[in-house]
Design an enzyme around this catalytic site. Structure first.
Site, PDB file in Angstrom:
ATOM      1  N   VAL A  12       0.829  -1.208   0.000  1.00 56.53           N
ATOM      2  CA  VAL A  12       0.000   0.000   0.000  1.00 56.53           C
ATOM      3  C   VAL A  12       0.866   1.261   0.000  1.00 56.53           C
ATOM      4  CG1 VAL A  12      -1.559   1.379   1.457  1.00 56.53           C
ATOM      5  CG2 VAL A  12      -2.041  -1.026   1.018  1.00 56.53           C
ATOM      6  N   LYS A 205     -14.065   0.446   6.130  1.00 54.24           N
ATOM      7  CA  LYS A 205     -13.063  -0.451   5.536  1.00 54.24           C
ATOM      8  C   LYS A 205     -13.346  -1.909   5.895  1.00 54.24           C
ATOM      9  CE  LYS A 205      -9.397  -2.140   3.717  1.00 54.24           C
ATOM     10  NZ  LYS A 205      -9.263  -2.334   2.284  1.00 54.24           N
ATOM     11  N   ALA A 253     -16.457 -18.934  -7.849  1.00 51.50           N
ATOM     12  CA  ALA A 253     -16.313 -20.070  -6.924  1.00 51.50           C
ATOM     13  C   ALA A 253     -14.926 -20.679  -7.119  1.00 51.50           C
ATOM     14  CB  ALA A 253     -17.387 -21.092  -7.208  1.00 51.50           C
ATOM     15  N   GLY A 258      -7.697 -15.522   0.056  1.00 49.17           N
ATOM     16  CA  GLY A 258      -6.459 -15.627   0.843  1.00 49.17           C
ATOM     17  C   GLY A 258      -5.844 -14.249   0.844  1.00 49.17           C
ATOM     18  N   CYS A 261      -5.290  -9.419   3.260  1.00 45.25           N
ATOM     19  CA  CYS A 261      -6.374  -8.548   3.751  1.00 45.25           C
ATOM     20  C   CYS A 261      -7.614  -9.300   4.209  1.00 45.25           C
ATOM     21  CB  CYS A 261      -6.742  -7.531   2.671  1.00 45.25           C
ATOM     22  SG  CYS A 261      -5.431  -6.341   2.395  1.00 45.25           S
ATOM     23  N   ARG A 328       1.202 -14.086   1.283  1.00 46.10           N
ATOM     24  CA  ARG A 328       0.582 -14.109   2.605  1.00 46.10           C
ATOM     25  C   ARG A 328      -0.754 -14.861   2.543  1.00 46.10           C
ATOM     26  NH1 ARG A 328       1.490  -7.823   4.203  1.00 46.10           N
ATOM     27  NH2 ARG A 328       1.110  -7.602   1.966  1.00 46.10           N
TER      28      ARG A 328
HETATM   29  N1  LIG Z   1      -1.942  -5.191   0.625  1.00 47.09           N
HETATM   30  C1  LIG Z   1      -3.140  -4.771   0.242  1.00 47.09           C
HETATM   31  O1  LIG Z   1      -3.643  -5.126  -0.809  1.00 47.09           O
HETATM   32  C2  LIG Z   1      -3.904  -3.804   1.098  1.00 47.09           C
HETATM   33  C3  LIG Z   1      -5.037  -3.158   0.588  1.00 47.09           C
HETATM   34  C4  LIG Z   1      -5.731  -2.261   1.391  1.00 47.09           C
HETATM   35  C5  LIG Z   1      -5.303  -2.017   2.693  1.00 47.09           C
HETATM   36  N2  LIG Z   1      -4.215  -2.675   3.167  1.00 47.09           N
HETATM   37  C6  LIG Z   1      -3.769  -2.371   4.526  1.00 47.09           C
HETATM   38  O2  LIG Z   1      -2.657  -1.478   4.440  1.00 47.09           O
HETATM   39  C7  LIG Z   1      -1.719  -1.742   5.479  1.00 47.09           C
HETATM   40  C8  LIG Z   1      -0.353  -2.047   4.890  1.00 47.09           C
HETATM   41  O3  LIG Z   1      -0.454  -3.254   4.173  1.00 47.09           O
HETATM   42  P1  LIG Z   1       0.711  -3.746   3.197  1.00 47.09           P
HETATM   43  O4  LIG Z   1       0.205  -4.975   2.523  1.00 47.09           O
HETATM   44  O5  LIG Z   1       1.177  -2.589   2.381  1.00 47.09           O
HETATM   45  O6  LIG Z   1       1.834  -4.109   4.292  1.00 47.09           O
HETATM   46  P2  LIG Z   1       3.331  -4.610   4.022  1.00 47.09           P
HETATM   47  O7  LIG Z   1       3.612  -5.599   5.068  1.00 47.09           O
HETATM   48  O8  LIG Z   1       3.500  -4.968   2.585  1.00 47.09           O
HETATM   49  O9  LIG Z   1       4.211  -3.304   4.271  1.00 47.09           O
HETATM   50  C9  LIG Z   1       4.372  -2.720   5.508  1.00 47.09           C
HETATM   51  C10 LIG Z   1       5.675  -1.937   5.514  1.00 47.09           C
HETATM   52  O10 LIG Z   1       5.720  -1.147   6.700  1.00 47.09           O
HETATM   53  C11 LIG Z   1       7.057  -1.136   7.173  1.00 47.09           C
HETATM   54  N3  LIG Z   1       7.076  -0.763   8.592  1.00 47.09           N
HETATM   55  C12 LIG Z   1       6.688  -1.490   9.658  1.00 47.09           C
HETATM   56  N4  LIG Z   1       6.833  -0.775  10.790  1.00 47.09           N
HETATM   57  C13 LIG Z   1       7.321   0.435  10.427  1.00 47.09           C
HETATM   58  C14 LIG Z   1       7.655   1.619  11.137  1.00 47.09           C
HETATM   59  N5  LIG Z   1       7.516   1.696  12.466  1.00 47.09           N
HETATM   60  N6  LIG Z   1       8.125   2.669  10.452  1.00 47.09           N
HETATM   61  C15 LIG Z   1       8.276   2.608   9.107  1.00 47.09           C
HETATM   62  N7  LIG Z   1       7.964   1.525   8.373  1.00 47.09           N
HETATM   63  C16 LIG Z   1       7.485   0.451   9.029  1.00 47.09           C
HETATM   64  C17 LIG Z   1       7.545  -2.550   6.894  1.00 47.09           C
HETATM   65  O11 LIG Z   1       8.958  -2.602   6.910  1.00 47.09           O
HETATM   66  C18 LIG Z   1       6.921  -2.815   5.519  1.00 47.09           C
HETATM   67  O12 LIG Z   1       7.793  -2.425   4.464  1.00 47.09           O
HETATM   68  C19 LIG Z   1      -2.325  -2.896   6.282  1.00 47.09           C
HETATM   69  O13 LIG Z   1      -3.030  -2.378   7.375  1.00 47.09           O
HETATM   70  C20 LIG Z   1      -3.259  -3.555   5.307  1.00 47.09           C
HETATM   71  O14 LIG Z   1      -4.319  -4.220   5.951  1.00 47.09           O
HETATM   72  C21 LIG Z   1      -3.501  -3.537   2.410  1.00 47.09           C
END
Ligand SMILES: NC(=O)c1ccc[n+]([C@@H]2O[C@H](COP(=O)([O-])OP(=O)(O)OC[C@H]3O[C@@H](n4cnc5c(N)ncnc54)[C@H](O)[C@@H]3O)[C@@H](O)[C@H]2O)c1
Length: 451
Positions: A12, A205, A253, A258, A261, A328
Site C-alpha cells: 500500500v 473499511k 467459486a 487468501g 487482507c 501471505r
Molecule cells: N496489501 C493490500 O492489498 C492492502 C489493501 C488495502 C489495505 N491494506 C492495509 O494497508 C496496510 C499495509 O499493508 P501492506 O500490505 O502494504 O503491508 P506490508 O507488510 O506490505 O508493508 C508494511 C511496511 O511497513 C514497514 N514498517 C513497519 N513498521 C514500520 C515503522 N515503524 N516505520 C516505518 N515503516 C514500518 C515494513 O517494513 C513494511 O515495508 C495494512 O493495514 C493492510 O491491511 C492492504
C-alpha cells in the site's frame, strides 16, 4: 505542491507514495527496513506490482519522490504523514497494532511542526483515537496535530489503477478542517469523497472487506449446492451477475480468499464484535466456508488419485491471486503442506511469486516453465488464475503427464473442452462436469457426476 511523508513501503505505502508523487506532490517514502529503502534508491522494487517501476522511476527523475529510513528527514517540511504499515493478525484474530504504535511514537518524537496524521493502514475501530493518544504522550513538547482515517481499498495486481481511479475516497476525522485538507489531496482523482467521523471511516473499511469476502463464501456455498444438484456454478454466477443489485465481481467459486487482507480483516471484525459481546454469526460462517476450501481441494485430488504417496503433483500458481508475488495466506501453502504430508512429491510454477515462495515452501520443487513442471505429473492443480494458464497448450501438457488429471481450483477451464482433450477434470461446482455433450434437447443430462 504539498509535501507528504508515507510511512511503510509495502504494497500500500509504495503505491500510495508513487501515485501521490505522480499527482504532483513532493513525497518522501519512509521505511525502517533499510534493505527496502536502499533497494528503492537503486531502482529495485520491494514488491511486484504491474507498472510500479516505471511510475517510481518517472517521479524520482522528476524530483518528486525520494526514500529514507529517517523520520526526521521524512517529517521535515511535510504537512501530511500517511501511516501505511502492516496490521497483521494477532494471536486471537485481533489486529496486531504494534507497527502502528511504533510509527505513531516515531512521528511524535520527530515532528517539529503541525502535522496531519493520516491512517491508511486497516485498523480496528477506535485506533485513530488511540494513535492520537500515543502521539500526545510521546511528543517532547506539544505541537498541534490532527488524525484522519483514510482507509485504502486498492487491490494488489491492479493497485495503481485502483489508487488513481478509486470508486470512492473515505475520510474520517473529528477535525473537519484536517479532513478537508486531506480531501483536497484526493480531488484530482475525481471520485466521490465520503467524509465522516474517525470510527465510522475505520468501520467502512472492515465492512467493505467483510462484504466482499461474504460474496466469495456465498458463491462457494452455492458451488457446493450446485455439485449436489448438478448445476454449473460458473453459469449460475454469470446469470446472477447481470443483475445490477448483485454485480458480477467476487462471484468466482473456487479455492476461496487468501492474501494479506480478507482473512485477517474478517477475523479482526469478528474479534471486535465478540469482544463487545456481539455474536458475529455471518462472519463466522464466511470464515468457516472459506477454511473448508483448501482441505476440500486436497480431498478431491485424493479421490482422483487414490493414495497420494509417491504421486507427483504440480501446482499451477503460488501467489494468493494473479498479478502479485504476495504469498501471505496463499492457498498454495496449505495445499502443498497437506499434499506433502500425504507423501506426494509437489512441484510448482508461478510467473512471479517463486522467489517469494521458496523460503515458505522449501520442500516444493520450483520449475521455470509450466510445461517442464507438468512432465511426469500424476495431477495438476490450478491454484492461481494467472492469465497465462488460460492459454496453455493443454494437449502438450496432457501428453507429458503420467496421468492427465487436472483439478481446477479456480474454474478457469471449460469442463467440456477438458473432457474432449481427454483430461480427468474436476473443478468446484461444475455440475455435470463436462457431460453437457450428452445433454438431450431439454437440457437434461444423461449422467451425473457425484463429487
Ligand atoms: N496489501 C493490500 O492489498 C492492502 C489493501 C488495502 C489495505 N491494506 C492495509 O494497508 C496496510 C499495509 O499493508 P501492506 O500490505 O502494504 O503491508 P506490508 O507488510 O506490505 O508493508 C508494511 C511496511 O511497513 C514497514 N514498517 C513497519 N513498521 C514500520 C515503522 N515503524 N516505520 C516505518 N515503516 C514500518 C515494513 O517494513 C513494511 O515495508 C495494512 O493495514 C493492510 O491491511 C492492504
Amino acid at each position: 505542491m504539498k509535501q507528504i511523508c508515507v510511512i511503510g513501503v509495502g504494497y500500500v505505502g509504495i503505491v500510495s507514495a508513487a501515485c501521490f508523487a505522480d499527482l504532483g506532490n513532493r513525497v518522501i517514502a519512509l521505511d525502517i527496513n533499510e534493505n527496502r529503502i536502499e533497494g528503492l534508491k537503486r531502482g529495485e522494487m520491494p514488491i511486484y506490482e504491474p507498472g510500479l517501476q516505471e511510475l517510481i522511476q518517472r517521479n524520482v527523475r522528476a524530483g518528486r519522490l525520494s526514500f529514507t529510513t529517517s523520520y526526521q528527514e521524512g517529517l521535515d517540511g511535510s504537512e501530511f504523514v500517511f501511516i501505511a504499515v502492516g496490521t497483521p493478525s494477532g494471536v486471537d484474530g485481533e489486529a496486531d497494532l504494534r507497527y502502528v504504535a511504533t510509527a505513531a511514537r516515531s512521528i511524535a518524537e520527530n515532528m517539529k511542526e503541525p502535522l496531519i496524521v493520516v491512517n491508511k493502514s486497516t485498523v480496528p475501530v477506535g485506533t485513530g483515537d488511540w494513535v492520537a493518544d500515543i502521539i500526545r504522550k510521546h511528543q517532547p513538547e506539544p505541537i498541534p496535530f490532527s488524525v484522519v482515517s483514510c482507509p485504502e481499498f486498492l487491490r494488489e495486481g491492479s493497485a495503481i489503477g485502483d489508487f488513481m481511479q478509486p470508486h470512492r475516497t473515505v475520510l474520517g476525522s473529528l477535525d473537519a478542517e484536517a479532513a478537508d485538507k486531506v480531501a483536497q489531496l484526493h480531488l484530482p482523482l475525481r471520485a466521490p469523497i465520503v467524509i465522516t467521523d474517525l470510527r465510522t471511516a475505520e468501520m467502512i473499511k472492515y465492512a467493505s472487506n467483510a462484504f466482499l469476502a461474504t460474496k466469495i463464501s456465498f458463491i462457494n456455498e452455492i458451488a457446493n449446492i450446485c455439485e449436489a444438484l448438478g448445476a454449473d456454478v460458473k453459469e449460475v454466477a454469470a446469470g446472477m451477475g447481470y443483475d445490477k443489485r448483485i454485480g458480477s465481481m467476487f462471484l468466482d467459486a473456487g479455492l476461496g480468499y487468501g492474501g494479506s487482507c480478507f482473512p485477517k480483516d474478517v477475523k479482526a471484525l469478528a474479534y471486535m464484535a465478540a469482544e463487545k459481546g456481539r455474536h458475529p454469526q455471518l462472519l463466522n460462517a464466511v470464515m468457516e466456508i472459506n477454511d473448508d476450501r483448501r482441505p476440500m481441494t486436497v480431498n478431491r485430488v485424493k479421490e482422483l488419485l487414490g493414495d497420494l504417496s509417491g504421486k507427483v503433483i504440480g501446482l499451477l500458481g503460488l501467489s494468493f491471486k494473479p498479478n502479485t508475488d504476495d504469498m501471505r495466506d496463499a492457498p498454495a501453502i496449505t495445499i502443498s503442506d497437506a499434499l506433502l504430508a500425504n507423501g506426494a512429491c509437489v512441484r510448482a510454477y508461478d510467473p512471479v511469486a517463486m522467489d517469494a515462495a521458496r523460503p515458505l515452501l522449501p520442500n516444493v520443487e520450483m520449475y521455470s516453465d509450466p510445461y517442464a513442471m507438468s512432465e511426469g505429473c500424476d495431477a495438476l492443480i490450478v491454484v492461481t488464475e494467472w492469465n497465462e494458464f488460460k492459454q496453455l497448450d493443454l494437449a502438450r501438457v496432457r501428453d507429458s503427464m503420467r496421468q492427465p488429471v487436472l483439478f481446477d481450483g479456480r474454474n478457469i477451464y471449460d469442463p467440456v473442452v477438458m473432457k474432449q482433450l481427454g483430461f480427468t477434470y474436476r473443478g468446484f461446482g461444475r455440475g455435470y462436469n463436462g457431460s453437457k455433450l450428452s445433454l438431450n434437447p431439454l437440457g437434461i443430462a444423461a449422467e451425473k457426476i457425484t463429487y
